[in-house]
Design a protein around this motif. Sequence first.
Motif, mmCIF file in Angstrom:
data_model
loop_
_atom_site.group_PDB
_atom_site.id
_atom_site.type_symbol
_atom_site.label_atom_id
_atom_site.label_comp_id
_atom_site.label_asym_id
_atom_site.label_seq_id
_atom_site.Cartn_x
_atom_site.Cartn_y
_atom_site.Cartn_z
ATOM 1 N N UNK A 124 12.608 5.608 -0.838
ATOM 2 C CA UNK A 124 12.592 6.149 -2.281
ATOM 3 C C UNK A 124 12.559 5.123 -3.304
ATOM 4 N N UNK A 125 13.325 4.146 -3.120
ATOM 5 C CA UNK A 125 13.562 3.071 -4.013
ATOM 6 C C UNK A 125 12.315 2.079 -4.133
ATOM 7 N N UNK A 126 11.396 2.115 -3.036
ATOM 8 C CA UNK A 126 10.064 1.203 -3.155
ATOM 9 C C UNK A 126 9.079 1.741 -3.812
ATOM 10 N N UNK A 127 8.668 1.409 -4.962
ATOM 11 C CA UNK A 127 7.332 2.112 -5.641
ATOM 12 C C UNK A 127 6.454 0.917 -6.497
ATOM 13 N N UNK A 128 5.248 1.558 -6.747
ATOM 14 C CA UNK A 128 4.360 0.573 -7.471
ATOM 15 C C UNK A 128 4.789 0.339 -8.867
ATOM 16 N N UNK A 179 0.880 -1.295 0.028
ATOM 17 C CA UNK A 179 0.209 0.029 0.120
ATOM 18 C C UNK A 179 0.933 1.094 -0.002
ATOM 19 N N UNK A 180 1.998 1.193 0.692
ATOM 20 C CA UNK A 180 2.816 2.328 0.910
ATOM 21 C C UNK A 180 3.467 2.578 -0.378
ATOM 22 N N UNK A 181 3.872 1.620 -1.197
ATOM 23 C CA UNK A 181 4.615 1.753 -2.598
ATOM 24 C C UNK A 181 3.597 2.501 -3.432
ATOM 25 N N UNK A 182 2.255 2.685 -3.285
ATOM 26 C CA UNK A 182 1.587 3.342 -4.172
ATOM 27 C C UNK A 182 1.313 5.066 -3.753
ATOM 28 N N UNK A 183 2.178 5.492 -2.765
ATOM 29 C CA UNK A 183 2.395 6.951 -2.524
ATOM 30 C C UNK A 183 2.788 7.455 -3.493
ATOM 31 N N UNK A 184 2.176 8.547 -4.249
ATOM 32 C CA UNK A 184 2.769 9.005 -5.388
ATOM 33 C C UNK A 184 4.243 9.670 -5.242
ATOM 34 N N UNK A 185 5.163 9.360 -5.844
ATOM 35 C CA UNK A 185 6.617 9.850 -5.907
ATOM 36 C C UNK A 185 6.726 11.252 -5.801
ATOM 37 N N UNK A 186 5.846 11.991 -6.397
ATOM 38 C CA UNK A 186 5.989 13.371 -6.491
ATOM 39 C C UNK A 186 5.715 14.334 -4.956
ATOM 40 N N UNK A 187 4.872 13.431 -4.591
ATOM 41 C CA UNK A 187 4.667 14.100 -3.110
ATOM 42 C C UNK A 187 5.677 13.773 -2.081
ATOM 43 N N UNK A 213 16.715 -7.917 4.669
ATOM 44 C CA UNK A 213 15.827 -7.380 5.664
ATOM 45 C C UNK A 213 14.411 -6.999 5.239
ATOM 46 N N UNK A 214 13.504 -6.974 6.137
ATOM 47 C CA UNK A 214 12.221 -6.540 5.822
ATOM 48 C C UNK A 214 12.198 -5.081 5.331
ATOM 49 N N UNK A 215 12.914 -4.130 6.090
ATOM 50 C CA UNK A 215 12.800 -2.808 6.001
ATOM 51 C C UNK A 215 11.323 -2.393 6.060
ATOM 52 N N UNK A 216 10.613 -3.022 7.149
ATOM 53 C CA UNK A 216 9.391 -2.481 7.366
ATOM 54 C C UNK A 216 9.167 -0.958 7.622
ATOM 55 N N UNK A 217 10.086 -0.412 7.909
ATOM 56 C CA UNK A 217 9.983 1.251 8.220
ATOM 57 C C UNK A 217 9.318 1.845 7.126
ATOM 58 N N UNK A 218 9.656 1.315 5.941
ATOM 59 C CA UNK A 218 9.377 2.114 4.780
ATOM 60 C C UNK A 218 7.735 2.249 4.548
ATOM 61 N N UNK A 219 7.040 1.254 5.229
ATOM 62 C CA UNK A 219 5.720 1.486 5.208
ATOM 63 C C UNK A 219 5.215 2.707 5.716
ATOM 64 N N UNK A 220 6.138 3.322 6.795
ATOM 65 C CA UNK A 220 5.707 4.395 7.624
ATOM 66 C C UNK A 220 6.192 5.592 7.156
ATOM 67 N N UNK A 221 7.684 5.498 6.480
ATOM 68 C CA UNK A 221 8.490 6.556 6.328
ATOM 69 C C UNK A 221 7.772 7.177 4.821
ATOM 70 N N UNK A 222 7.497 6.183 3.991
ATOM 71 C CA UNK A 222 6.892 6.870 2.632
ATOM 72 C C UNK A 222 5.557 7.611 2.677
ATOM 73 N N UNK A 223 4.949 7.169 3.885
ATOM 74 C CA UNK A 223 3.589 8.044 4.094
ATOM 75 C C UNK A 223 4.071 9.347 4.740
ATOM 76 N N UNK A 247 9.234 -4.154 -2.733
ATOM 77 C CA UNK A 247 8.924 -4.373 -1.420
ATOM 78 C C UNK A 247 9.611 -5.351 -0.905
ATOM 79 N N UNK A 248 9.978 -6.624 -1.862
ATOM 80 C CA UNK A 248 10.821 -7.432 -1.330
ATOM 81 C C UNK A 248 12.346 -7.257 -1.403
ATOM 82 N N UNK A 249 12.800 -7.009 -2.817
ATOM 83 C CA UNK A 249 14.231 -6.756 -3.111
ATOM 84 C C UNK A 249 14.939 -5.603 -2.491
#
Length: 423
Positions: free
Chosen positions: A70-74, A19-27, A125-135, A80-82
């Motif tokens: 920044x590297x995680x995107x839709x 879900x977090x990967x769908x946050x628009x990169x422009x934002x 690693x999971x790097x699960x913090x990306x789900x929060x940081x991207x938002x 989200x895994x690599x």
Amino acid sequence: MCVAAFCLSVLLGLAALAVASFVPEAKILDTLYNSGLHLQREGEKPTVFDHKESSQLDNYTDALMLISTAGMNSRDLSSILTNPIFYYWHGDEAESDEELFHFAKDLQMFAEGTEPHGVWFYGKYWLGFRAILRVLLTHFDYLQIRRYEAVLFFLLFGGVVCSITKNVDSKTAMAFLVSILLVKPQVIVNSMQFSCCFLIAFAGMLLVPWVAEHPKWDNVFFLELGVVTMYFDFYTVPLVTMGFPLVYLAILRSRQGKSVSLVWVLRCALVWFAAYGMMWVVKLCLTTLFTSYNGLENGFQSFFGRVGIVKTEGLEDFYSVSRAFQGLKSVLMPDHIGKLIYVAGIGLALVSGFVSAFWNKVPFSVFRKFEGLLLIAILPILWFVVTKQPIAIHYSFQYRSIALTYWAAGAYLSMTAWNRGLQ
């Protein structure tokens, strides 16, 4: 319940990243650029407060957290895994300027729309913090995130102190307070990486009074703590997420007249370790199965190198218990005066416990009643021995696992000598 909870946690973790990967990169471009500027200004490993090694920040890893976000995107859900990390060549500037903070510069170049020169993958690693940081990055830059994370840290910390005071007593609350003060919370809150495990531990401790009233959830509780730690942490001080709540729960169980046997303590700890390890293995399996990246091979090679099964070339000198403990000593007792104060503080605590126990005629059975706390107190020491290589390299922040020793030992004194076993 444990199996169901574990499977659900894995699914929720994947869903949160997706879900977090769908946050628009422009934002997030503006905040990424500002974050790069702030990090460049501070440098990779600045020291704050008293400018000792134990006050060193790890902005390198914080910047890595941001560039991985920044590297995680839709556009590529496999990210989200690599966990792709974009990088740029900085040419002669990088070679001539030792102060150039590469990841900070990379953040700025990515935000400006410069095409990355390459990518590498941090899939172990999971790097699960990306789900929060991207938002968060849609509204806050790095310094703003750090500011409000510090507020959250001290709110949770204060909440735990109040909880212990309410459910146990002020002496035990003070033991917990001191255990955190001794590992420099004023430094911890200045780093996203350093704060992670303490935030998880504090949140877990606030749930402990409920768990104490519903013992059938003990296993699920420690399982979830292990899962969440592996999901979010970048390998800093994971033991505190298990040990801090376990000490508090042991105290509350004892006050309820329930057994706090060594078997019970070991069971809770083993559930946490099993969940922590299995969450990592599942991540490696998912990455290997659903992407072109061999997560299992990379992950286990890294693990074998960490524990010394296979020594990493160029790092042979760090596989030394004595070197690890020399590093720990240098941050715990940074100078002669610091050594005297440290030894005097431990001595004063022991003497006061002995005098109090003698004066109040505390029976030996009371000390046996809480021996599980002593087992928890030595876990960080065992952890330092097993993970000697990363400790020898990163002792400046990984030493903070010792806070668990302070908390468990302080709670033991509080529950026995200072309170006569709450008889």
